[in-house]
Design a protein around this motif. Structure first.
Motif, PDB file in Angstrom:
ATOM      1  N   ASP A 185       0.959  -1.270   0.006  1.00 30.13           N
ATOM      2  CA  ASP A 185      -0.012   0.026  -0.068  1.00 30.13           C
ATOM      3  C   ASP A 185       0.844   1.081   0.081  1.00 30.13           C
ATOM      4  OD1 ASP A 185       1.126   0.162   2.317  1.00 30.13           O
ATOM      5  OD2 ASP A 185      -0.889  -0.005   3.543  1.00 30.13           O
ATOM      6  N   GLY A 186       2.402   1.190  -0.088  1.00 30.19           N
ATOM      7  CA  GLY A 186       3.194   2.436  -0.301  1.00 30.19           C
ATOM      8  C   GLY A 186       3.761   2.714   1.205  1.00 30.19           C
ATOM      9  N   THR A 187       3.124   2.305   2.187  1.00 24.01           N
ATOM     10  CA  THR A 187       3.444   2.860   3.464  1.00 24.01           C
ATOM     11  C   THR A 187       4.871   2.139   3.629  1.00 24.01           C
ATOM     12  OG1 THR A 187       2.453   0.698   4.540  1.00 24.01           O
ATOM     13  CG2 THR A 187       1.083   2.919   4.474  1.00 24.01           C
ATOM     14  N   LEU A 188       5.704   2.872   4.584  1.00 23.37           N
ATOM     15  CA  LEU A 188       7.159   2.727   4.982  1.00 23.37           C
ATOM     16  C   LEU A 188       7.533   2.176   6.432  1.00 23.37           C
ATOM     17  CD1 LEU A 188       9.130   5.572   3.061  1.00 23.37           C
ATOM     18  CD2 LEU A 188       8.624   3.195   2.018  1.00 23.37           C
ATOM     19  N   SER A 189       8.181   1.286   6.732  1.00 25.23           N
ATOM     20  CA  SER A 189       8.271   0.979   7.941  1.00 25.23           C
ATOM     21  C   SER A 189       9.861   0.414   8.343  1.00 25.23           C
ATOM     22  CB  SER A 189       7.711  -0.408   8.432  1.00 25.23           C
ATOM     23  OG  SER A 189       7.892  -1.468   7.548  1.00 25.23           O
ATOM     24  N   THR A 190      10.359   0.491   9.265  1.00 23.45           N
ATOM     25  CA  THR A 190      11.856   0.262   9.535  1.00 23.45           C
ATOM     26  C   THR A 190      12.057  -0.054  10.666  1.00 23.45           C
ATOM     27  OG1 THR A 190      14.189   1.058   9.198  1.00 23.45           O
ATOM     28  CG2 THR A 190      12.703   2.612  10.430  1.00 23.45           C
ATOM     29  N   ALA A 191      12.989  -1.175  10.875  1.00 28.01           N
ATOM     30  CA  ALA A 191      13.660  -1.533  12.274  1.00 28.01           C
ATOM     31  C   ALA A 191      14.833  -0.804  12.640  1.00 28.01           C
ATOM     32  CB  ALA A 191      13.546  -3.062  12.316  1.00 28.01           C
ATOM     33  N   PHE A 192      15.369   0.141  11.972  1.00 25.86           N
ATOM     34  CA  PHE A 192      16.717   0.564  12.089  1.00 25.86           C
ATOM     35  C   PHE A 192      16.959   1.868  11.334  1.00 25.86           C
ATOM     36  CE2 PHE A 192      21.362  -0.417  10.122  1.00 25.86           C
ATOM     37  CZ  PHE A 192      21.972   0.231  11.044  1.00 25.86           C
ATOM     38  N   VAL A 193      17.574   2.889  12.250  1.00 22.44           N
ATOM     39  CA  VAL A 193      17.669   4.122  11.719  1.00 22.44           C
ATOM     40  C   VAL A 193      19.100   4.559  12.193  1.00 22.44           C
ATOM     41  CG1 VAL A 193      17.062   6.579  12.182  1.00 22.44           C
ATOM     42  CG2 VAL A 193      15.389   4.975  12.536  1.00 22.44           C
ATOM     43  N   VAL A 194      19.712   5.171  11.231  1.00 24.00           N
ATOM     44  CA  VAL A 194      21.075   5.628  11.520  1.00 24.00           C
ATOM     45  C   VAL A 194      21.031   7.006  11.560  1.00 24.00           C
ATOM     46  CG1 VAL A 194      23.678   5.961  10.584  1.00 24.00           C
ATOM     47  CG2 VAL A 194      22.402   3.737  10.139  1.00 24.00           C
TER      48      VAL A 194
END
Length: 204
Positions: A185-194
């Motif tokens: 659906d175009g949504t973004l997710s992450t488990a990691f941010v620098v």
């Protein structure tokens, strides 16, 4: 059970190794830019392309800062991520940046694959099998299960490694690199941010 600081760092690095690899599977969406806002677990980033992008962070999102290292710090046996431009004629590929991974992340997303730092660039996550100096600068031979690659390190390219970071570092104006996953659906997710919490913009 309360983990010691050293154990916490190992566990955190293992989490990052997993999330780094997972973020490249399926539909990767690498976001580079500066933080516009943080609302709960939603990270809004003003991307380098211009638009503000919203990313849903996992409840246990892994956070890492970034600090400057030196080409002379890279030695055989190190595990690194090297973004590079295409090779030109008989010349080896020219590195655009080098990330020296912590030992706990060795093997994370190992291999060489297309990267979007600049047009036609690649990312090679591999073990340094040889590091030499010559008249044209420093060269690294990178070895991974399906092959090897030699890259040259031009003078003054960014060489970095991870540093500690906390949720307090996620504040408006801070530079970030987010290896995210795009859902159908175009949504973004992450488990990691620098996050660039030490005056260094994440160069990857």
């Amino acid at each position: 059970m309360r983990l010691s600081r050293s154990m916490s760092l190992v566990v955190g690095s293992l989490l990052l190794a997993t999330s780094w690899a997972q973020a490249q599977d399926g539909q990767p969406a690498r976001v580079r830019g500066t933080i516009a806002a943080v609302e709960g677990q939603t990270l809004s980033v003003t991307s380098r392309e211009g638009p503000v992008v919203k990313i849903q962070m996992a409840p246990n999102v892994g956070l890492r800062g970034i600090k400057t290292a030196a080409a002379s710090d890279i030695k055989p046996g190190d595990y690194v991520g090297v973004a590079s431009a295409p090779a030109s004629g008989s010349q080896p590929a020219g590195a655009l940046e080098v990330l020296i991974f912590p030992a706990a992340m060795k093997g994370a997303n190992e291999g060489s694959f297309p990267w979007d730092l600049q047009p036609n660039s690649t990312m090679t996550n591999a073990t340094v099998s040889n590091a030499v100096e010559n008249v044209s600068g420093r060269q690294l031979t990178l070895t991974y299960p399906t092959g090897s690659k030699t890259v040259s390190l031009p003078t003054n390219i960014p060489v970095v490694t991870f540093a500690d970071a906390s949720a307090a570092d996620l504040k408006p104006g801070a530079p970030v690199f987010v290896p995210a996953t795009k859902a159908p659906d175009g949504t973004l997710s992450t488990a990691f941010v620098v996050v660039g919490n030490q005056g260094v913009v994440p160069p990857m």
